[in-house]
Design a protein around this motif. Structure first.
Motif, PDB file in Angstrom:
ATOM      1  N   GLY A 167      50.553  43.883  41.576  1.00 51.83           N
ATOM      2  CA  GLY A 167      49.445  43.874  40.629  1.00 51.83           C
ATOM      3  C   GLY A 167      48.139  43.496  41.293  1.00 51.83           C
ATOM      4  O   GLY A 167      47.089  44.097  41.034  1.00 51.83           O
ATOM      5  N   MET A 168      48.180  42.514  42.199  1.00 56.79           N
ATOM      6  CA  MET A 168      46.961  42.134  42.929  1.00 56.79           C
ATOM      7  C   MET A 168      46.481  43.262  43.835  1.00 56.79           C
ATOM      8  O   MET A 168      45.280  43.484  43.982  1.00 56.79           O
ATOM      9  N   LEU A 169      47.422  43.975  44.448  1.00 52.87           N
ATOM     10  CA  LEU A 169      47.031  45.114  45.277  1.00 52.87           C
ATOM     11  C   LEU A 169      46.356  46.198  44.450  1.00 52.87           C
ATOM     12  O   LEU A 169      45.377  46.812  44.890  1.00 52.87           O
ATOM     13  N   LEU A 170      46.848  46.441  43.251  1.00 53.60           N
ATOM     14  CA  LEU A 170      46.207  47.427  42.386  1.00 53.60           C
ATOM     15  C   LEU A 170      44.792  47.002  42.018  1.00 53.60           C
ATOM     16  O   LEU A 170      43.869  47.824  41.987  1.00 53.60           O
ATOM     17  N   VAL A 171      44.601  45.729  41.740  1.00 56.41           N
ATOM     18  CA  VAL A 171      43.261  45.229  41.416  1.00 56.41           C
ATOM     19  C   VAL A 171      42.326  45.460  42.605  1.00 56.41           C
ATOM     20  O   VAL A 171      41.182  45.910  42.442  1.00 56.41           O
ATOM     21  N   GLU A 172      42.811  45.153  43.803  1.00 55.30           N
ATOM     22  CA  GLU A 172      41.987  45.347  44.999  1.00 55.30           C
ATOM     23  C   GLU A 172      41.623  46.817  45.185  1.00 55.30           C
ATOM     24  O   GLU A 172      40.489  47.163  45.528  1.00 55.30           O
ATOM     25  N   GLN A 173      42.578  47.713  44.933  1.00 53.07           N
ATOM     26  CA  GLN A 173      42.315  49.142  45.077  1.00 53.07           C
ATOM     27  C   GLN A 173      41.295  49.624  44.053  1.00 53.07           C
ATOM     28  O   GLN A 173      40.418  50.432  44.359  1.00 53.07           O
ATOM     29  N   VAL A 174      41.418  49.140  42.822  1.00 56.57           N
ATOM     30  CA  VAL A 174      40.476  49.555  41.772  1.00 56.57           C
ATOM     31  C   VAL A 174      39.057  49.186  42.163  1.00 56.57           C
ATOM     32  O   VAL A 174      38.129  50.013  42.094  1.00 56.57           O
ATOM     33  N   TYR A 175      38.844  47.955  42.581  1.00 55.75           N
ATOM     34  CA  TYR A 175      37.485  47.505  42.880  1.00 55.75           C
ATOM     35  C   TYR A 175      36.938  48.174  44.140  1.00 55.75           C
ATOM     36  O   TYR A 175      35.789  48.600  44.185  1.00 55.75           O
ATOM     37  N   ARG A 176      37.757  48.302  45.163  1.00 61.38           N
ATOM     38  CA  ARG A 176      37.260  48.838  46.429  1.00 61.38           C
ATOM     39  C   ARG A 176      36.968  50.329  46.343  1.00 61.38           C
ATOM     40  O   ARG A 176      36.072  50.827  47.008  1.00 61.38           O
TER      41      ARG A 176
ATOM     42  N   TRP B 106      29.842  46.982  38.737  1.00 61.67           N
ATOM     43  CA  TRP B 106      29.362  45.950  37.816  1.00 61.67           C
ATOM     44  C   TRP B 106      30.060  46.033  36.457  1.00 61.67           C
ATOM     45  O   TRP B 106      30.188  45.033  35.752  1.00 61.67           O
ATOM     46  N   ALA B 107      30.569  47.221  36.110  1.00 63.50           N
ATOM     47  CA  ALA B 107      31.218  47.386  34.813  1.00 63.50           C
ATOM     48  C   ALA B 107      32.668  46.934  34.826  1.00 63.50           C
ATOM     49  O   ALA B 107      33.219  46.597  33.774  1.00 63.50           O
ATOM     50  N   ILE B 108      33.310  46.889  35.986  1.00 57.46           N
ATOM     51  CA  ILE B 108      34.738  46.567  36.003  1.00 57.46           C
ATOM     52  C   ILE B 108      35.051  45.294  36.793  1.00 57.46           C
ATOM     53  O   ILE B 108      36.211  44.886  36.863  1.00 57.46           O
ATOM     54  N   LYS B 109      34.036  44.643  37.360  1.00 57.39           N
ATOM     55  CA  LYS B 109      34.335  43.507  38.220  1.00 57.39           C
ATOM     56  C   LYS B 109      34.925  42.333  37.449  1.00 57.39           C
ATOM     57  O   LYS B 109      35.830  41.649  37.937  1.00 57.39           O
TER      58      LYS B 109
ATOM     59  N   GLY C 251      39.645  39.007  35.812  1.00 53.93           N
ATOM     60  CA  GLY C 251      40.557  38.500  34.808  1.00 53.93           C
ATOM     61  C   GLY C 251      41.987  38.940  35.045  1.00 53.93           C
ATOM     62  O   GLY C 251      42.922  38.118  35.079  1.00 53.93           O
ATOM     63  N   ILE C 252      42.202  40.255  35.221  1.00 55.64           N
ATOM     64  CA  ILE C 252      43.563  40.767  35.419  1.00 55.64           C
ATOM     65  C   ILE C 252      44.119  40.272  36.751  1.00 55.64           C
ATOM     66  O   ILE C 252      45.292  39.884  36.851  1.00 55.64           O
ATOM     67  N   GLY C 253      43.274  40.292  37.792  1.00 57.41           N
ATOM     68  CA  GLY C 253      43.724  39.778  39.080  1.00 57.41           C
ATOM     69  C   GLY C 253      44.058  38.303  39.015  1.00 57.41           C
ATOM     70  O   GLY C 253      45.000  37.846  39.676  1.00 57.41           O
TER      71      GLY C 253
ATOM     72  N   PRO D 250      37.531  36.078  28.066  1.00 59.31           N
ATOM     73  CA  PRO D 250      36.085  36.400  28.090  1.00 59.31           C
ATOM     74  C   PRO D 250      35.712  37.360  29.224  1.00 59.31           C
ATOM     75  O   PRO D 250      34.823  38.202  29.052  1.00 59.31           O
ATOM     76  N   LEU D 251      36.368  37.210  30.360  1.00 57.80           N
ATOM     77  CA  LEU D 251      36.050  38.099  31.470  1.00 57.80           C
ATOM     78  C   LEU D 251      36.381  39.550  31.128  1.00 57.80           C
ATOM     79  O   LEU D 251      35.588  40.469  31.383  1.00 57.80           O
TER      80      LEU D 251
END
Length: 701
Positions: free
Chosen positions: A144-153, A161-164, A169-171, A207-208
């Motif tokens: 799950g953390m790897l997916l978060v990193e892939q999404v942002y990068r 700025w819209a998904i950070k 939060g999810i990460g 909130p995030l």
């Protein structure tokens, strides 16, 4: 502690429930609404279940485990959706999911199935214990953390700025799960304080995620699962479910098998694993699964970008064997296991040219037969089973006897080139049933045309190679004629002077030596004609000796050339015969352009890392236009009997040796040809030779 756990998880439940309800009832239509609402509501249901069971002081039930699994799966799926169609700078795929996303989706399907398997195993098999369950949960959190990193990068700067905040939060939820389960894996039990704080940590992320939801208008993505991802995910998920079912069956065999239970369980599980490996490696199963996915999950049967890239890549592989590769590329489009190729030959018939996973064929088909005329005129893909079952669908088709005898023959694909039939491919029956609709037939037609273009290009390349071989032979013949012309000129000059100097003993000796040299040159010429051009091998040569030999052949000409070797023992790397012929031609040109009272001087010296042979004459000279436009142009000569290739051959060979030919000329004053050749590398490495005394230089006539 019970009140703390209850409060922590109920706060998270309320927060995610409000967040999910607000997003679900939002007036704004958005592609991600359903997925994000489901993730929020499942998280709320999971937190409420854990909080209630903690308040009631009852152990966690299977419902809490299942909700946690679904919660992780939905948040991960939401991250995969956010990856969407954006082209990653680290990926080579312009559309659909990148390679990393494909790996993420496929591996997460395996993780999800493994989580289910570990959960069931923890309840069914005592030996699994906490280690297997915690290990799998740690793996899910890491992924799950790897997916978060892939999404942002993989997002451009304007979209980050819209998904950070959603990534934070999810990460954060996955990171805390990783921390908690890693601690449990280390100490063989879950820490109660960390478990109690988990609900509050999840509540902090609300909130995030809400901030990112407010910016959702900039989520410029949509999910586009490729067939490859679907295929691998289905295979992995199905394998995990199969293993889960076999594990449960093995448990019951052990439970009810008595003293034989352990043996029955081990043998059953081993046989089940072998069966799974056999199925996964089965080409028929893979073909069936691909056809099933394309038929039931996609509008079109093919991902044309991937299919065409694979088709072109197969045809463009380096090396021989284009025929089998063309068959393979066409056969892969319809999951055919093999085929054969017929190409048109010069006698006007189609002969077997290649085969792929099929026995070699011996039957030929006349180009004027009804079958070949039908293929050329209709350009249809022929389904042999349909033609036998309903011949009215193929009016005018007459199948040859040898084709009807092919037991597994299925399709005939024409290979058209500029409206004519270059050849055709006969494919074997596919591994799985394929519906030959208009889409499949049109793709096969286009593939046939593309394959025909590659085959025609190969035929043209082969013809060009043959033409170049003939050109090389003709060019060699031209040089031979040129050398013969030079020999004839020498012998003619000798015959002309024979009447005048027949009683001169010195002339007789020169005449005999000239005849011997001419005979020797003719023998060498015949030897060259009897071996290939590659037989010429360069070797170290003393350039001074080569020049001496080239001048000795011209001693019967006037004016007599004068040789001065300023730097002796200069070594170059060349073929002796060819270099001697080149230098001899330049010397002879200088003699022919100089009157009898003129001078022709040849000097050999060293210029840096090169040997310099300077041929100077006081002849008629040449202007710049002649040097630029005509001197090195083949088959142009100012001589009545000239071939016009001597200067061209000289410059070509000198350049082939890595040297250069420099010309300076002034009309009515003279010309200088400077032959500059690189010294042999052994000699270059040595120190500069000492200056040669003037009296050691050689003057010869």
């Amino acid at each position: 502690m019970t009140q703390i756990v209850t409060f922590s998880y109920l706060v998270a439940a309320v927060g995610f429930l409000l967040l999910g309800a607000m997003w679900l009832t939002s007036w704004r239509s958005h592609y991600h609404r359903g997925i994000l609402s489901a993730a929020c509501l499942l998280t709320a249901g999971w937190a409420a279940t854990v909080g209630y069971q903690s308040h009631a002081d009852i152990p966690l039930s299977m419902a809490a485990d299942v909700l946690e699994i679904l919660r992780n799966a939905t948040w991960s799926f939401f991250l995969v959706v956010l990856l969407g169609r954006h082209r990653s700078p680290y990926s080579r795929l312009p559309l659909g999911l990148s390679n990393k996303v494909a790996a993420a989706a496929s591996c997460y399907a395996l993780f999800l199935a493994a989580t289910l398997y570990g959960w069931w195993g923890g309840h069914l098999f005592e030996e699994f214990g906490i280690l297997s369950s915690m290990t799998i949960r740690v793996g899910v959190a890491v992924f799950g953390m790897l997916l978060v990193e892939q999404v942002y990068r993989n997002k451009p700067e304007q979209e980050r700025w819209a998904i950070k905040f959603a990534c934070l939060g999810i990460g954060g939820m996955f990171a805390y799960d990783f921390y908690m389960y890693s601690d449990a894996l280390l100490f063989r039990q879950i820490n109660s304080d960390i478990w109690a704080a988990r609900g509050a940590v999840n509540a902090v992320t609300v909130p995030l995620i809400a901030i990112s939801m407010a910016r959702s208008a900039s989520w410029n993505t949509e999910l586009a699962l490729s067939r490859r991802v679907m295929f691998h995910s289905a295979a992995l998920f199905g394998s995990a479910l199969y293993l889960l079912a076999m594990g449960m069956a093995g448990y019951f065999l052990r439970f009810f098998g008595g003293s034989w239970g352990t043996l029955m369980q081990a043998a059953f599980l081993f046989a089940a694993l072998l069966l799974l490996v056999g199925i996964l490696f089965s080409g028929t199963f893979r073909s069936w699964l691909k056809v099933f996915i394309s038929k039931h999950f996609y509008t079109y049967n093919y991902d044309y970008r991937e299919e065409w890239l694979r088709f072109t890549r197969t045809l463009s592989e380096p090396g021989p064997g284009l025929g089998p590769r063309a068959i393979q590329a066409i056969a892969n489009l319809v999951e055919s296991p093999g085929g054969a190729l017929w190409l048109r030959s010069d006698p006007g018939q189609y002969e077997p040219a290649a085969h792929w996973h099929m026995p070699a064929q011996e039957y030929c088909e006349d180009a004027g037969s009804p079958f070949c005329r039908y293929l050329e005129q209709s350009q249809w893909v022929i389904d042999l089973r349909e033609a036998a079952r309903a011949p009215e669908k193929y009016p005018g088709l007459v199948l040859p006897d040898w084709l009807e005898q092919q037991a597994r023959a299925w399709l005939v694909v024409p290979m058209m080139m500029h409206g004519s039939l270059l050849g055709f491919v006969v494919l074997q029956q596919s591994r799985s049933p394929v519906n030959l609709n208009w889409e499949v037939i049109d793709l096969l037609k286009i593939a046939g045309v593309q394959g025909a273009s590659y085959l025609a290009q190969q035929e043209a390349a082969d013809a060009l190679i043959v033409a170049r071989q003939f050109e090389s032979f003709n060019r060699m013949s031209t040089f031979v004629v040129h050398d013969l012309k030079n020999l004839v000129s020498q012998l003619s000059l000798m015959v002309v002077n024979a009447e005048k100097h027949r009683n001169n003993p010195e002339f007789q000796r020169d005449m005999l030596e000239t005849v011997e040299l001419s005979v020797e040159k003719m023998k060498l010429m015949l030897q060259k004609l009897g071996r290939s051009a590659n037989a010429e091998k360069a070797g170290p040569l003393a350039i001074g000796d080569v020049v001496k030999q080239a001048i000795s052949d011209k001693r019967g000409f006037e004016p007599h050339p004068v040789l001065r070797i300023r730097s002796p023992n200069l070594m170059v790397l060349a073929d002796r015969e060819r270099l001697e012929r080149v230098l001899g031609h330049l010397v002879q040109n200088a003699i022919e352009a100089t009157p009898r009272d003129g001078k022709v001087t040849i000097e050999v010296t060293r210029r840096g890392g090169h040997a310099l042979v300077s041929i100077q004459d006081t002849g008629v000279g040449m202007d710049e236009e002649f040097i630029r436009e005509r001197l090195f142009k083949p088959f142009e000569s100012t001589k009545a009997a000239g071939m016009g290739i001597g200067a061209f051959e000289s410059r070509e060979y000198i350049q082939e040796l890595g040297g250069r030919l420099e010309i300076s000329s002034t009309p009515q004053i003279g010309t200088t040809f400077d032959v500059i050749l690189p010294l042999h590398r052994v000699q270059v490495a040595q120190a500069e030779p000492r200056a040669v005394r003037l009296e050691d230089s050689l003057d010869s006539e």
